[in-house]
Design a protein around this motif. Structure first.
Motif, PDB file in Angstrom:
ATOM      1  N   TYR A   1     -11.111  12.552   4.479  1.00  0.00           N
ATOM      2  CA  TYR A   1     -10.696  11.277   3.882  1.00  0.00           C
ATOM      3  C   TYR A   1     -10.393  10.160   4.887  1.00  0.00           C
TER       4      TYR A   1
ATOM      5  N   LEU B   1      -5.896   7.280  -0.666  1.00  0.00           N
ATOM      6  CA  LEU B   1      -4.483   7.640  -0.514  1.00  0.00           C
ATOM      7  C   LEU B   1      -4.026   8.693  -1.511  1.00  0.00           C
ATOM      8  N   GLU B   2      -4.376   8.497  -2.793  1.00  0.00           N
ATOM      9  CA  GLU B   2      -3.948   9.488  -3.802  1.00  0.00           C
ATOM     10  C   GLU B   2      -4.573  10.852  -3.528  1.00  0.00           C
ATOM     11  N   PRO B   3      -5.900  10.909  -3.246  1.00  0.00           N
ATOM     12  CA  PRO B   3      -6.468  12.223  -2.910  1.00  0.00           C
ATOM     13  C   PRO B   3      -5.790  12.884  -1.703  1.00  0.00           C
TER      14      PRO B   3
ATOM     15  N   HIS C   1      -9.925  -1.676   5.663  1.00  0.00           N
ATOM     16  CA  HIS C   1      -8.680  -0.947   5.390  1.00  0.00           C
ATOM     17  C   HIS C   1      -8.520   0.069   6.512  1.00  0.00           C
ATOM     18  N   PHE C   2      -7.322   0.177   7.036  1.00  0.00           N
ATOM     19  CA  PHE C   2      -7.120   1.206   8.068  1.00  0.00           C
ATOM     20  C   PHE C   2      -5.656   1.652   8.016  1.00  0.00           C
ATOM     21  N   HIS C   3      -5.273   2.180   6.852  1.00  0.00           N
ATOM     22  CA  HIS C   3      -3.870   2.513   6.605  1.00  0.00           C
ATOM     23  C   HIS C   3      -3.437   3.782   7.342  1.00  0.00           C
TER      24      HIS C   3
ATOM     25  N   THR D   1      -7.646   2.515   0.915  1.00  0.00           N
ATOM     26  CA  THR D   1      -6.696   2.570  -0.194  1.00  0.00           C
ATOM     27  C   THR D   1      -7.089   3.643  -1.221  1.00  0.00           C
ATOM     28  N   GLU D   2      -8.356   3.722  -1.539  1.00  0.00           N
ATOM     29  CA  GLU D   2      -8.764   4.656  -2.593  1.00  0.00           C
ATOM     30  C   GLU D   2      -8.617   6.122  -2.172  1.00  0.00           C
TER      31      GLU D   2
ATOM     32  N   PHE E   1      -2.766  12.492  -0.644  1.00  0.00           N
ATOM     33  CA  PHE E   1      -1.427  12.955  -1.033  1.00  0.00           C
ATOM     34  C   PHE E   1      -1.522  14.218  -1.889  1.00  0.00           C
TER      35      PHE E   1
ATOM     36  N   VAL F   1       0.809  -1.212   0.000  1.00  0.00           N
ATOM     37  CA  VAL F   1       0.000   0.000   0.000  1.00  0.00           C
ATOM     38  C   VAL F   1       0.852   1.276   0.000  1.00  0.00           C
ATOM     39  N   GLY F   2       0.558   2.188  -0.911  1.00  0.00           N
ATOM     40  CA  GLY F   2       1.311   3.431  -0.943  1.00  0.00           C
ATOM     41  C   GLY F   2       0.727   4.396  -1.953  1.00  0.00           C
ATOM     42  N   VAL F   3       1.427   5.498  -2.184  1.00  0.00           N
ATOM     43  CA  VAL F   3       0.994   6.417  -3.236  1.00  0.00           C
ATOM     44  C   VAL F   3       1.912   6.230  -4.440  1.00  0.00           C
ATOM     45  N   ARG F   4       1.394   6.539  -5.583  1.00  0.00           N
ATOM     46  CA  ARG F   4       2.092   6.277  -6.843  1.00  0.00           C
ATOM     47  C   ARG F   4       3.490   6.898  -6.845  1.00  0.00           C
TER      48      ARG F   4
END
Lengths: 358, 81, 410
Positions: C113, C137-139, C84-86, C134-135, C141, C59-62
């Motif tokens: 978020y 994470l990009e927003p 999910h609880f990142h 997970t979904e 960041f 799990v991470g950002v691009r």
């Protein structure tokens, strides 16, 4: 709604934009500071400027609602700036002495605990525990809360011979690096991991798993494409579980708490020291872990009574000798206290000049 | 060697290691460089560009970081498929 | 509406005067479904004494491999909102100073978020945002980075450096710990975000030997401020301390580790050439004693927590180095150290462990630091040691020289 454009490798915003004006103005030219009470201090600059700091405790785990409340207080009294400390306290700073009493009143009214400055118990540095960790052998926040309720006055008012730094780690990975604290609580496993052979062959690299063991207790089990663990050699450190999740180690009755004491990081008077084992195991007793709380209090209060001014816990114990520490606290000395891992030759006594204990 | 070929090679190396050995960024660069004769730094640059597109990911499992081909499920969760 | 859980065990931790983390979780659980299920799962842990989180590797950002810690519930059917609880690690502003605007901005993004729960701060220093999907994470960041914030380190990478408050509000700080930390954070951005190291690498900067960020115990690279030159004594201020209740003989002079101080009831004297700069006297009599003028840092290497073969404190490598902007010497030194470690370390081997296994000489030679007695407590005791290359030849050459001059050189 479209997302803003992402940027990479910019690092954090510069701290300079978050420094209160009086800090910015006197940066690098502070003259001295005085501790005015358990949670208030004043720093005086060469320019004659002063900055007052009021420190309050936090449970580290904060809801955004609380952070907003902290912001509201900082807006009202501190020109919209606030700081957190390395031990999860919150600091409100102002150059205006007349704001201190109203600030303290507002903090108290809103339920904040002022303290943690000087020769006291500061906030406990701790890890995630059951709140958010995958390998925790205990909860962290719960024990911290139970201990600090009991030691409350040592944070707010009561003075000790020197500062006492308490830390807690919910497993021996010690994300909180508790290995150099005056008093540290560390959760330990005591059961040998049981390989889940079916999972292991798909999930784990066998050589890496074998290599992860500090005591060479792991060997291959080719028949099952898995590994075997020699129970006599295993010290339950859990490093193999970190490398290979198919080696579960957690167990509600076998997991428990150890206490290590006498560490420090500062070099004042004596060199930094590791904390050393004093209680090898106590059972996990949520929600308030009464025996652990009692053990920490016993050690702290024995130190408070017996140490000389400015001695840290470790310095006090070195002066009186470990045999006297066990006598004064009444803690039982066991086989576990004698190092049979890596440091036996450095830790056994090699002179007949010990002290007798009753 | 064409960039596309090197990209293909990188995926091949990772595909082959899947489930056997977790490869770090450095390992991928070394292996691909050895097998293609392309300079390690150049392989790294290309590998990074694939990671930037999200077609490869860094992973942290077994207590160490490696480079992996993300699962379809993960890419769906991320909204990238 | 978030699910309401019955939490008799956790409720016990709302009693007592110390601020309660349970109250914090409940505050968020009142409006946030994830926080509610976190509370539910935690109550279950309190009941069973078992943890129910799983590590989620990828799990991470691009483009990044650091800054996000994947976390999944082992009980997604029972607690679906924390399936999910990142964790998101946001690199803290150095020294943990904030404007309230910045903090509120953080809260706004996180409320939108995430779980509404945070750690202020994580053990390494980051602002830790606890629990998102997970979904998101990009927003998250994009929202943070577009506003000038970046993720912290995780995995086998440069971890987020941290520093004590330093010269911002401390008269003891010999070096500008905040600026050094901030500059090193910027220097190693690539190494923080793209985990390519053998294992983690931590940098911590303390302004003096009090070491308020525990650099000596918690950082692979510990930068600790110190000085050269005599401690400056203001004898009038010494008199002030004596008059105001300081027992100078017992509390200061007798506690000096090198016994380099003396006090005759009027004047305090320091034999500076025997002072080891421990900070005891300065910290207790700040108005009277000031550190010497030539400021710099001691660089110590190798500390870590117990896994695998025991904990280490950092070892003195460079006894004294000037650290002034633009810190080019420090940047180069740290890069050199990392280069050696990256070249020889096995996976998951910290730099301290590698120095032990490969030898201090290899390390010192590579980074170009000579052996000096300041690095050790005592020399080795047993008569086994290595001679490398032309070590013996050099001794022979020296002896030949001695024969010519008739003077021994040891």
């Amino acid at each position: 709604m479209a997302l803003p454009e992402r940027r990479t490798d910019i690092g954090p915003p510069s701290y300079k934009q978050f420094l209160p004006p009086v800090i910015k103005k006197n940066y690098g030219s502070w003259k001295y500071h005085e501790i005015l009470s358990g949670g208030v201090m004043v720093h005086v600059a060469e320019s004659g400027d002063k900055v007052y700091t009021v420190r309050v405790a936090s449970p580290r785990l904060l809801a955004t609602e609380t952070i907003r409340e902290i912001c509201g207080i900082a807006d009202k009294f501190c020109d919209g700036f606030v700081r957190f400390t390395s031990r999860n306290n919150v600091e409100f700073m102002t150059p205006d002495e007349s704001k201190i009493e109203p600030l303290k009143k507002e903090l108290k009214d809103k339920g904040y605990t002022i303290g943690g400055i000087g020769h006291r118990v500061s906030n406990i540095v701790h890890t995630q525990g059951w709140v958010h960790c995958h390998g925790a052998a205990t909860d962290a926040s719960g024990i911290v809360k139970a201990i600090m309720d009991e030691l409350y006055e040592y944070f707010t008012t009561k003075e000790l011979p020197n500062k006492v730094r308490i830390a807690l780690a919910c497993c021996v990975n010690m994300c909180g690096a508790v290995h150099c604290s005056d008093i540290a609580i560390v959760a330990v496993h005591t059961k040998v991991p049981q390989p889940n052979d079916d999972l292991l062959k798909n999930l784990c690299e066998i050589p890496t798993t074998i290599g992860s063991c500090p005591t060479f207790a792991i060997s291959p089990n080719p028949a099952k494409k898995s590994v075997k663990i020699n129970a006599e050699k295993c010290m339950y450190c859990g490093n193999c579980f970190t490398v290979c999740p198919a080696l579960p180690i957690k167990d509600p009755d076998a997991d428990g708490i150890a206490i290590v004491v006498g560490g420090k990081v500062g070099s004042l008077r004596s060199s930094p020291k590791f904390s050393k084992l004093v209680i090898p195991f106590m059972s996990n007793e949520p929600p308030r872990w009464p025996k652990i709380v009692a053990a920490v209090k016993l050690i702290l209060e024995t130190y408070a009574k017996d140490a000389k001014k400015y001695e840290r816990v470790g310095e006090w114990i070195e002066r009186i000798g470990w045999e006297k520490f066990f006598e004064l606290t009444g803690i039982t000395f066991t086989y576990q206290h004698i190092d049979d891992f890596t440091f036996m030759r450095d830790t056994m006594r090699t002179a007949s000049t010990f002290k007798y204990t009753s | 060697m064409e960039v596309e070929e090197i990209k293909k090679k990188i995926f091949e190396v990772l595909e082959k290691a899947k489930g056997k050995k977790k490869l770090k960024e450095k390992d991928v660069c070394r292996i691909v460089s050895e097998e293609t004769g392309v300079d390690k730094e150049e392989v790294k640059r290309i590998l990074r560009s694939i990671i930037d597109e999200g077609k490869l990911c860094y992973s942290y499992s077994g207590g160490a970081s490696s480079v992996e081909i993300p699962s379809e499920e993960y890419l769906k969760e991320k909204g990238m498929l | 509406m978030p699910k309401k859980y019955d939490t008799p065990l956790l409720n016990e931790l709302e009693k007592g005067p110390w601020p309660s983390f349970v109250t914090e979780i409940k505050k968020a659980a009142a409006w946030n479904k994830m926080a509610a299920d976190e509370l539910g799962q935690l109550e279950k842990s309190y009941r069973t004494r078992l943890v129910y989180w799983k590590h989620g590797g990828i799990v991470g950002v691009r483009g990044y491999g650091g800054g996000i810690i994947g976390r999944y519930s082992e009980l997604p059917d029972e607690f679906p909102e924390v399936a999910h609880f990142h964790t998101v690690r946001i690199n803290q502003p150095t020294g943990w100073f904030y404007s309230t605007d910045a903090l509120r901005m953080t809260c706004d993004i996180w409320d939108k978020y995430g779980s509404g729960l945070t750690n202020m701060h994580g053990s390494t220093g980051d602002m830790v945002l606890l629990g998102t999907r997970t979904e998101s994470l990009e927003p998250i960041f994009a929202e943070f980075s577009s506003r000038g914030w970046d993720l912290g380190g995780s995995g086998s990478a440069m971890r987020t450096p941290s520093a004590c408050i330093g010269q911002a509000r401390c008269e003891w700080a010999n070096i500008d710990s905040l600026d050094i930390c901030n500059e090193m954070t910027q220097e190693f951005q690539d190494e923080m975000h793209r985990p390519a190291f053998p294992y983690k690498f931590k940098i911590k900067v303390s302004g003096c030997a009090c070491d308020c960020v525990a650099a000596i115990a918690r950082a692979d690279c510990s930068i600790i401020g110190t000085w050269k030159g005599d401690i400056k004594i203001d004898q009038d201020a010494v008199k002030w301390y004596a008059k105001n209740g300081t027992d100078i003989q017992n509390w200061i002079v007798d506690m000096c580790p090198t016994k380099c101080m003396s006090y005759d009831g009027k004047e305090l004297k320091i034999d500076n050439k025997n002072c080891n700069r421990c900070m005891h006297c300065i910290s207790k009599m700040t108005k009277a004693l000031k550190a010497g003028d030539e400021k710099g840092a001691t660089i110590c290497i190798g500390s870590k927590a117990p896994i695998v073969v025991g904990s280490l404190l950092s070892w003195v490598i460079v006894p004294f180095i000037k650290v002034e902007p633009p810190y080019d010497n420090l940047r180069a030194l740290i890069r050199k150290m990392i280069e050696w470690w990256d070249e020889y370390a096995k996976p998951r081997e910290r730099i301290g462990e590698l120095i032990e296994s490969k030898g201090m000489r290899s390390f010192l030679e590579y980074i170009g630091v000579p052996p000096v007695p300041q690095q050790i407590k005592e020399p080795r005791k047993d008569p086994f040691w290595f001679f490398h290359g032309d070590d013996i030849e050099n001794i022979k050459k020296l002896e030949a020289e001695e024969k010519k001059t008739g003077k021994y050189k040891f």
